[in-house]
Every structure is written in C-alpha cells, then in structure tokens.
Design a protein around this motif. Structure first.
Motif, PDB file in Angstrom:
ATOM      1  N   THR A  24       0.835  -1.200   0.000  1.00 57.33           N
ATOM      2  CA  THR A  24       0.000   0.000   0.000  1.00 57.33           C
ATOM      3  C   THR A  24       0.869   1.249   0.000  1.00 57.33           C
ATOM      4  OG1 THR A  24      -0.162  -0.267   2.411  1.00 57.33           O
ATOM      5  CG2 THR A  24      -2.053  -0.996   1.085  1.00 57.33           C
ATOM      6  N   ILE A 108      -5.999   2.974  -3.923  1.00 52.36           N
ATOM      7  CA  ILE A 108      -5.175   3.840  -3.070  1.00 52.36           C
ATOM      8  C   ILE A 108      -5.076   5.202  -3.747  1.00 52.36           C
ATOM      9  CG2 ILE A 108      -3.015   4.063  -1.822  1.00 52.36           C
ATOM     10  CD1 ILE A 108      -4.573   1.477  -1.192  1.00 52.36           C
ATOM     11  N   GLY A 151      -3.980  11.971   6.493  1.00 50.26           N
ATOM     12  CA  GLY A 151      -4.766  10.758   6.309  1.00 50.26           C
ATOM     13  C   GLY A 151      -6.195  11.126   5.988  1.00 50.26           C
ATOM     14  N   VAL A 155      -8.209   5.696   5.680  1.00 51.37           N
ATOM     15  CA  VAL A 155      -6.884   5.497   6.274  1.00 51.37           C
ATOM     16  C   VAL A 155      -7.046   5.611   7.778  1.00 51.37           C
ATOM     17  CG1 VAL A 155      -4.529   6.395   6.510  1.00 51.37           C
ATOM     18  CG2 VAL A 155      -5.622   6.318   4.262  1.00 51.37           C
ATOM     19  N   ILE A 172       0.197   5.760   8.710  1.00 53.48           N
ATOM     20  CA  ILE A 172       1.112   5.673   7.567  1.00 53.48           C
ATOM     21  C   ILE A 172       2.491   5.471   8.169  1.00 53.48           C
ATOM     22  CG2 ILE A 172       2.004   6.810   5.501  1.00 53.48           C
ATOM     23  CD1 ILE A 172      -0.490   8.588   5.523  1.00 53.48           C
ATOM     24  N   SER A 202      -5.996   8.527   0.784  1.00 56.61           N
ATOM     25  CA  SER A 202      -7.301   7.968   1.144  1.00 56.61           C
ATOM     26  C   SER A 202      -7.495   6.619   0.469  1.00 56.61           C
ATOM     27  CB  SER A 202      -8.430   8.921   0.753  1.00 56.61           C
ATOM     28  OG  SER A 202      -8.445   9.151  -0.637  1.00 56.61           O
ATOM     29  N   SER A 225      -4.046   0.608   7.294  1.00 59.79           N
ATOM     30  CA  SER A 225      -2.740   1.242   7.428  1.00 59.79           C
ATOM     31  C   SER A 225      -2.037   1.266   6.079  1.00 59.79           C
ATOM     32  CB  SER A 225      -1.881   0.484   8.440  1.00 59.79           C
ATOM     33  OG  SER A 225      -2.472   0.498   9.716  1.00 59.79           O
ATOM     34  N   ILE A 226      -1.223   2.276   5.876  1.00 50.98           N
ATOM     35  CA  ILE A 226      -0.383   2.362   4.682  1.00 50.98           C
ATOM     36  C   ILE A 226       0.984   1.857   5.097  1.00 50.98           C
ATOM     37  CG2 ILE A 226       0.515   3.868   2.871  1.00 50.98           C
ATOM     38  CD1 ILE A 226      -2.544   3.534   2.866  1.00 50.98           C
TER      39      ILE A 226
END
Length: 440
Positions: A24, A108, A151, A155, A172, A202, A225-226
């Motif tokens: 991601t 994403i 975020g 997210v 993130i 987002s 989560s990124i």
C-alpha cells in the motif's frame, strides 16, 4: 479464495514461480507522484514510475486522475465557509500479487495541492511542520520542496501507543511516509518546481477492509494502514507475518498489558476468549512463530504468556519445535504414543496411537480409550520446552533479559475442536486464571 489478476500495476519480480505484488505504501507513493505531476502540468497522468526502497524502479498504471480548480480542502463548520484551491487526485489499484492480502484490489488515492500557510521545515530534523485534520509529518527534501501528509477517508487513525506512529496521527508507517515524500519531491523537481505540498492519502472502502485486519485490535480506527518496508509484497511472506506479531505484542506492552495469549490459529483464539477474561489486544495469532512471540514478550517485560492451540501444533511445540509449519516438521504419532505410555496407556492403545494419521486422529483415540492425562502431560511439556527455548535464546544476552525469561509465567491450554479444554498446565503454582466458558 479465487483471485483475479489486476489489470493495473503488474509486478515483474517473481519468487518460486509466484507473482509478487506492491505494498500500500508503494501504491500511495505512485499515486502521490502522479497527482503532483498532474497538478503542476495541468494534464491527466496515465502511468508513473517510482523508486522502491529495494533500489529498483516500478511503473504503475493510474486508475483515476482528476484535476479540479476549486476543490474544497477545508470546511469551517463554525462559520460555514470553505477554503478551496486547485487539486489533483490520482489513484492506483493495489495488486498484492499472489499474496492473500485483504487490501489487494483496493483503490489507493492521493490528493495533492500546494499550500504556503503550513509551518515550514525544521532543517535539523528534516521534518515538515504539522498540517491540519489528522496530519502526519513527512520528511522534507532539498531544493525547498516540502511535503505534509494527511490521512483521509479509509486510512486509519492511531489511538494507542506502541505502533511506532504518534497517537492521533494517520496510520502511515515510516518507510511509506518517506516514499510518498520523495516521490512528490522528485515530481516537483522534475518540473522545476519548489514550494509546499499537501498530500492526502485515502482509500475508498478502507473502513470496511480494516475490519478484516488487525487494526481494530491495535487501536487503529476508521481505516487501513499504509504499510511496507520494501515496496514489494512477497507471496505468503513469513517476514511480514513475524513483523505483525512483533507489532501486536509491542502495542500490548505499550498499553501496559501484563498477560498475552499466544494463539496458534484463529479457531484457538476464539476458544481462548471463552476461558480468559482479557481485552482483545491481549490475543495475538502467531501462526507458526511461537518462539518469536515468546521472545518478544520477554523483551517487552510482559509477565505472563499463555500458549493456546490444538493437538497438532501443541504436539510439535512439546517436542521443542518453535516454528511449527507443517512443511518444516510433522506431527509425530510415536512421540504422542510415548506420552500416553507415561500416563499408563496399554500397549494396544499405544499401538493405535503410533498408527494415528494426524493429531486429530490421535485425539480421537485418546478420548475413546480414556487416556485423558496425556493432554495435561503434553501441556506440561509445552511449558517446559518454552522455558528451555527462552533460556537458550537468552543465554548469551544480557542478564536483564535472562532474568525476564526466567520470570515469565508460561501457561499452556490445549483445546479440542469444539472449544473444550483437553489439557492445561502452568509454570505458576496458582495455575491459570480461567473463567467459566460462556454458553455462546
């Protein structure tokens, strides 16, 4: 679960014939770079190439690209006024390759705009100023290109310590932050640009996707989560699994939990919750990484760890195997029969057990012939082997870790396939603090 090959980003790295994917974090970085280029050029972007942390370039197809001249970036709910500016939004469809990742197929998105009102760069730390509305600091770069991350929808927001991200910030992680920031900087510099950029990441539908992840348990709310340290998703990555176990235990320790429940699978976790009155964060599904989880408990100074599982995995741990993958070691019916012999099982029953086709088959034989003590003995061996494993791991390390390893209370609970307790043991003389199993 059947998986559809993505039509968007196609990883070229392969491992053992299986197709890798992108994290991601890599998708967010690609979307952010494309959005920055679209904003500065005033033209939609079809594809973009970014540099991955592993030192390789990757090209991503852009799923969506929207350029707006009067997009609302802030709404004052007190006086009803809107702040608008020119923005660009680009998105990438995450392709997880052949890894069974619930975020594969997610869109994403990155929305980018310039903003000169944000507090600027601390040249010593390399951190940009805090933005607004769930902002996340992003490292700034040379040539006066600074980046602040936000975020957005889908997210998650961190609400508990221990994740490595400040409470209140968007989820993130460090490497994706750096990737996103550098990608935006590279795009701006390629256009001869400088200034301040706001990047909002987002994920439409991220709130629902997150319910299938560990985020709710870790106190990360309202989205996914990124993530990603390499930018590439390896199919069935054992490293990623081990890392997720470590994070879960770190979060529990940071929130002062004194008792961890180390489960070998989803089913045993559900069963354990019937018998142990602990909050959700205390339970961590370690899969095959029982040993790593115990070490992490010691390193975090957690006083108690309860191992829960069923006969198959427990029989392996009782033999001293702390990476219990079926390909690495198998259930040994002869070992189980020897435990039954110690409990007084007849020669005929032992012979049946030695011919058992699986752990479940052994369990059926033991139940049929009333050899119930074997399960308590197996749990005792699990505790003994766990103690021996930790002593061996901590022997060459500092005295504090050795003392923690010796002080750790270790329990073991073996369940049948209906969630009833077959056997249990503990290194504590007081036993295991069980509650009555619920009727549900």
């Amino acid at each position: 679960m059947a998986r559809r090959e993505s039509d968007y980003s196609r990883p070229t790295v392969r491992r053992r014939g299986m197709r890798t994917g992108y994290t991601t974090g890599a998708c967010a970085a690609a979307a952010a770079k494309a959005a920055t280029l679209a904003l500065l050029m005033g033209e939609p972007q079809r594809e973009v190439t970014i540099r991955l942390p592993i030192g390789k370039d990757a090209t991503f197809q852009i799923e969506r690209c929207e350029i707006k001249s009067d997009d609302v970036i802030f709404r004052n709910i007190v006086n009803g006024t809107d702040t608008t500016t020119s923005t660009a939004l680009c998105s990438v469809i995450k392709d997880g390759g052949d890894d069974p990742d619930v975020t594969s197929g997610a869109e994403i998105c990155a929305r980018v705009w310039t903003d000169d009102t944000v507090s600027r760069v601390d040249s010593t730390s390399g951190e940009s100023g805090v933005g607004f509305n769930r902002s996340v600091n992003g490292a700034s770069g040379a040539d006066e290109v600074s980046v602040t991350l936000r975020g957005g929808e889908g997210v998650g927001t961190v609400t508990k310590p221990g994740t490595g991200i400040d409470v209140g910030d968007a989820s993130i992680t460090r490497v994706p932050r750096r990737m996103i920031t550098q990608s935006v900087q590279n795009a701006a510099k390629s256009m001869g640009g400088a200034g301040s950029f706001i990047v909002e990441i987002s994920v439409p539908g991220g709130h629902e996707i997150a319910k299938k992840t560990d985020n709710p348990r870790l106190g990360i709310v309202d989205g996914i989560s990124i993530l990603g340290t390499t930018g590439v998703v390896q199919p069935f990555s054992t490293a990623a699994w081990r890392a997720s176990v470590n994070v879960a235990i770190n979060v529990a320790a940071a929130n002062n939990l004194a008792h961890m429940v180390i489960t070998t699978g989803t089913q045993s976790e559900l069963f354990a919750k019937r018998w142990l009155a602990l909050e959700d964060m205390a339970y961590v599904n370690v899969g095959i990484f029982t040993g790593s989880a115990l070490e992490r408990c010691v390193r975090n100074g957690i006083p108690r760890a309860t191992l829960v599982g069923m006969v198959g995995k427990f029989s392996k741990i009782a033999m001293g195997y702390f990476v219990t993958h079926v390909a690495g070691n198998k259930v040994d019916p002869a070992f189980l029969a020897s435990l039954a012999a110690e409990c007084g099982a007849s020669d005929d029953v032992q012979a049946l057990m030695r011919d058992a086709a699986s752990g479940r088959h052994f369990q059926e034989i033991a139940l049929e012939h009333g050899a119930m003590q074997v399960f308590d003995l197996m749990c005792e061996r699990v505790c003994d082997e766990a103690r021996r494993y930790l002593n061996g791991k901590m022997h060459a390390r500092d005295a504090d870790l050795r003392e923690r390893a010796n002080d750790l209370i270790i329990d073991a609970i073996c369940f049948d396939f209906e969630g009833d307790i077959l056997g249990k043991a503990s290194t504590s003389a007081a036993g295991i603090p069980l509650t009555a199993a619920s009727d549900g």
